[in-house]
Motif scaffolding. Sequence first.
Motif, PDB file in Angstrom:
ATOM      1  N   VAL A  21      -5.800  -3.388  -4.608  1.00 15.45           N
ATOM      2  CA  VAL A  21      -4.613  -2.283  -4.840  1.00 15.45           C
ATOM      3  C   VAL A  21      -4.399  -1.802  -3.482  1.00 15.45           C
ATOM      4  CG1 VAL A  21      -5.063  -2.063  -7.190  1.00 15.45           C
ATOM      5  CG2 VAL A  21      -6.279  -0.602  -5.623  1.00 15.45           C
ATOM      6  N   PHE A  22      -3.164  -1.679  -3.106  1.00 14.16           N
ATOM      7  CA  PHE A  22      -2.949  -1.120  -1.734  1.00 14.16           C
ATOM      8  C   PHE A  22      -2.545   0.521  -2.154  1.00 14.16           C
ATOM      9  CE2 PHE A  22      -2.119  -4.330   1.756  1.00 14.16           C
ATOM     10  CZ  PHE A  22      -2.274  -5.330   1.056  1.00 14.16           C
ATOM     11  N   MET A  23      -3.603   1.133  -2.497  1.00 15.38           N
ATOM     12  CA  MET A  23      -3.558   2.405  -2.725  1.00 15.38           C
ATOM     13  C   MET A  23      -4.284   3.417  -1.922  1.00 15.38           C
ATOM     14  SD  MET A  23      -2.944   2.746  -6.789  1.00 15.38           S
ATOM     15  CE  MET A  23      -1.790   1.573  -7.754  1.00 15.38           C
ATOM     16  N   GLY A  24      -4.830   2.878  -0.781  1.00 16.03           N
ATOM     17  CA  GLY A  24      -5.676   3.865  -0.044  1.00 16.03           C
ATOM     18  C   GLY A  24      -4.832   4.395   0.778  1.00 16.03           C
TER      19      GLY A  24
ATOM     20  N   SER B  53      -3.231 -10.088  -9.209  1.00 11.65           N
ATOM     21  CA  SER B  53      -4.219  -9.105  -9.419  1.00 11.65           C
ATOM     22  C   SER B  53      -4.247  -8.398  -8.091  1.00 11.65           C
ATOM     23  CB  SER B  53      -5.421  -9.866  -9.300  1.00 11.65           C
ATOM     24  OG  SER B  53      -5.666 -10.955 -10.571  1.00 11.65           O
ATOM     25  N   VAL B  54      -2.912  -8.456  -7.618  1.00 10.04           N
ATOM     26  CA  VAL B  54      -2.611  -7.382  -6.283  1.00 10.04           C
ATOM     27  C   VAL B  54      -1.612  -6.518  -6.598  1.00 10.04           C
ATOM     28  CG1 VAL B  54      -1.959  -7.654  -4.100  1.00 10.04           C
ATOM     29  CG2 VAL B  54      -3.345  -9.345  -4.677  1.00 10.04           C
ATOM     30  N   VAL B  55      -1.981  -5.141  -6.197  1.00  5.32           N
ATOM     31  CA  VAL B  55      -0.907  -4.151  -6.540  1.00  5.32           C
ATOM     32  C   VAL B  55      -0.438  -3.708  -5.148  1.00  5.32           C
ATOM     33  CG1 VAL B  55      -0.356  -2.031  -7.645  1.00  5.32           C
ATOM     34  CG2 VAL B  55      -1.888  -3.839  -8.904  1.00  5.32           C
ATOM     35  N   VAL B  56       0.863  -3.737  -4.808  1.00  5.30           N
ATOM     36  CA  VAL B  56       1.402  -2.939  -3.541  1.00  5.30           C
ATOM     37  C   VAL B  56       2.155  -1.619  -4.159  1.00  5.30           C
ATOM     38  CG1 VAL B  56       3.051  -3.056  -1.995  1.00  5.30           C
ATOM     39  CG2 VAL B  56       1.830  -5.080  -2.465  1.00  5.30           C
TER      40      VAL B  56
ATOM     41  N   VAL C 116       3.224 -10.361  -6.678  1.00  5.38           N
ATOM     42  CA  VAL C 116       2.214  -9.306  -6.799  1.00  5.38           C
ATOM     43  C   VAL C 116       2.907  -8.191  -7.765  1.00  5.38           C
ATOM     44  CG1 VAL C 116       1.072  -9.827  -4.438  1.00  5.38           C
ATOM     45  CG2 VAL C 116       3.281  -8.277  -4.570  1.00  5.38           C
ATOM     46  N   THR C 117       2.010  -7.344  -8.208  1.00 11.96           N
ATOM     47  CA  THR C 117       2.515  -6.162  -8.942  1.00 11.96           C
ATOM     48  C   THR C 117       3.102  -4.947  -7.786  1.00 11.96           C
ATOM     49  OG1 THR C 117       1.214  -6.899 -10.841  1.00 11.96           O
ATOM     50  CG2 THR C 117       1.881  -4.472 -10.782  1.00 11.96           C
ATOM     51  N   LEU C 118       4.214  -4.571  -8.494  1.00 13.61           N
ATOM     52  CA  LEU C 118       4.749  -3.398  -7.677  1.00 13.61           C
ATOM     53  C   LEU C 118       4.544  -2.076  -8.370  1.00 13.61           C
ATOM     54  CD1 LEU C 118       6.618  -2.716  -5.140  1.00 13.61           C
ATOM     55  CD2 LEU C 118       8.383  -2.525  -6.432  1.00 13.61           C
ATOM     56  N   ALA C 119       3.985  -1.051  -7.555  1.00 14.96           N
ATOM     57  CA  ALA C 119       3.634   0.207  -8.059  1.00 14.96           C
ATOM     58  C   ALA C 119       4.513   1.311  -7.333  1.00 14.96           C
ATOM     59  CB  ALA C 119       2.310   0.588  -8.001  1.00 14.96           C
ATOM     60  N   LEU C 120       5.450   2.005  -8.209  1.00 14.29           N
ATOM     61  CA  LEU C 120       6.258   2.832  -7.599  1.00 14.29           C
ATOM     62  C   LEU C 120       5.576   4.307  -7.964  1.00 14.29           C
ATOM     63  CD1 LEU C 120       8.883   3.861  -6.139  1.00 14.29           C
ATOM     64  CD2 LEU C 120      10.240   3.689  -8.652  1.00 14.29           C
ATOM     65  N   SER C 121       5.350   5.065  -6.901  1.00  9.55           N
ATOM     66  CA  SER C 121       5.023   6.532  -6.922  1.00  9.55           C
ATOM     67  C   SER C 121       6.161   7.336  -7.201  1.00  9.55           C
ATOM     68  CB  SER C 121       4.036   6.813  -5.665  1.00  9.55           C
ATOM     69  OG  SER C 121       2.979   6.058  -5.592  1.00  9.55           O
ATOM     70  N   LEU C 122       6.324   7.508  -8.533  1.00  8.05           N
ATOM     71  CA  LEU C 122       7.415   8.556  -8.724  1.00  8.05           C
ATOM     72  C   LEU C 122       7.463   9.942  -9.084  1.00  8.05           C
ATOM     73  CD1 LEU C 122      10.330   7.841  -9.572  1.00  8.05           C
ATOM     74  CD2 LEU C 122      10.075   7.874 -11.915  1.00  8.05           C
ATOM     75  N   HIS C 123       6.312  10.200  -9.657  1.00  6.74           N
ATOM     76  CA  HIS C 123       5.944  11.535  -9.794  1.00  6.74           C
ATOM     77  C   HIS C 123       6.912  12.753 -10.396  1.00  6.74           C
ATOM     78  CE1 HIS C 123       2.430  10.022  -7.783  1.00  6.74           C
ATOM     79  NE2 HIS C 123       2.729  10.044  -6.872  1.00  6.74           N
ATOM     80  N   ALA C 124       7.993  12.383 -10.506  1.00  7.54           N
ATOM     81  CA  ALA C 124       9.053  13.469 -10.885  1.00  7.54           C
ATOM     82  C   ALA C 124      10.164  12.461 -11.382  1.00  7.54           C
ATOM     83  CB  ALA C 124       9.567  14.345  -9.842  1.00  7.54           C
TER      84      ALA C 124
ATOM     85  N   VAL D 102     -10.845  -3.537  -5.231  1.00 10.95           N
ATOM     86  CA  VAL D 102     -11.090  -2.761  -4.089  1.00 10.95           C
ATOM     87  C   VAL D 102      -9.485  -2.169  -3.616  1.00 10.95           C
ATOM     88  CG1 VAL D 102     -10.664  -4.959  -2.459  1.00 10.95           C
ATOM     89  CG2 VAL D 102     -11.935  -2.717  -1.458  1.00 10.95           C
ATOM     90  N   CYS D 103      -9.698  -0.852  -3.305  1.00  8.00           N
ATOM     91  CA  CYS D 103      -8.721  -0.100  -2.856  1.00  8.00           C
ATOM     92  C   CYS D 103      -8.604  -0.109  -1.569  1.00  8.00           C
ATOM     93  CB  CYS D 103      -8.602   1.240  -3.667  1.00  8.00           C
ATOM     94  SG  CYS D 103      -7.509   2.461  -3.121  1.00  8.00           S
TER      95      CYS D 103
END
Length: 358
Positions: free
Chosen positions: A170-173, A205-208, A227-235, A117-118
Amino acid sequence: MTSLPLVFEAPTRALPPRHLADLDPAARREAVVALGEKAFRAEQLSRHYFAGHLPEQMTDLGGDARERLVGDLLPTLLTPVREVETDRGDTVKTLWRGHDGTLVESVLMRYADRTTVCISSQAGCGMACPFCATGQAGLTRNLSTAEIVEQVVAAQRTEAARGGRVSNVVFMGMGEPLANYNRVIGAVRRIVDPAPHGVGIGQRSVVVSTVGLVPAIRRLTGEGLQVTLALSLHAPDDELRDTLVPVNTRWPVREVLKAALDYTRETGRRLSIEYALIRDVNDQPWRADLLAKLLKNKLVHVNLIPLNPTPGSEWDASPKPVEKEFVRRLKAAGVNATVRDTRGREIAGACGQLSASG
Ligand code: SAH
């Protein structure tokens, strides 16, 4: 403990009524006792709530006690306004209305081996990334801890009714989770705490996911969470990232990567790097090589997301051959990379498409 600069603090007015999921286990017991009930009722009520049970299923609570406890500690926080399905029912987007009319969205995605669930952490978002639909409308308000948790519990209820369960969150909403730090950490704890105190989803199983608020990443590193960390890098370069992720002007690529990699070193968790491939904007071979250079020999996984075009934007996803070459260059340098699927794209439920207006 570092506090966030004022500019990233969201308005907290009009937070919803207090809910069991806003409280830690000790505070729940106190609240139950204050209502004239025995403290152990707090665990009974919590067990039911986090399992997604409805009041009529709480049969071990006597009628009177149930009414009082449910009425006071389980107020309705989010009401479903609309549900849309795609991928043959395997992706479901729900639009929720809060007590004050605020709209937020969550997306349930069923895969062969997991159900994710996002969820949203804020109504709207203040980070203003120009390619993201949520960023366009700005920030309305922070969600409370319980409003965040309720999105997971509702998904859990839906899955339980089909004999399944939610395995990943996932905290991607909508929203920037680390700009609503305390409430998001409270929600993470409720999500990962085992029954009766929480939903019992594995920490791993939780991504921030974050744009990269460095002081908040450092604070998260000290929480002792896995928890897993996701970094929105994009460049990989500041010149372009300044425009795609405006907060980069405050914490540039080098600084944010260092903070994220420190999190990885401290927790042992692999860092996720999010990179939306935008045609002729950030998809050049030289940028793939520069990204590879930054990430070489690090415990990272690059998630390439084909850009989901948002209404009114002239940007588009990179052509497939360009995407393939980008992946090839990362892999050739020994950097893990995969292209993420675009689940929910046609219901505006994919990454960056949540806007509560579609
Ligand atoms: N604010 C957080 C989490 C929300 S967005 C963050 O930025 O990380 C989750 C992911 O979707 C982020 O990596 C975000 O950059 C990405 N995203 C946003 N808009 C997108 C779009 N239009 N197409 C593809 N990915 C997008």
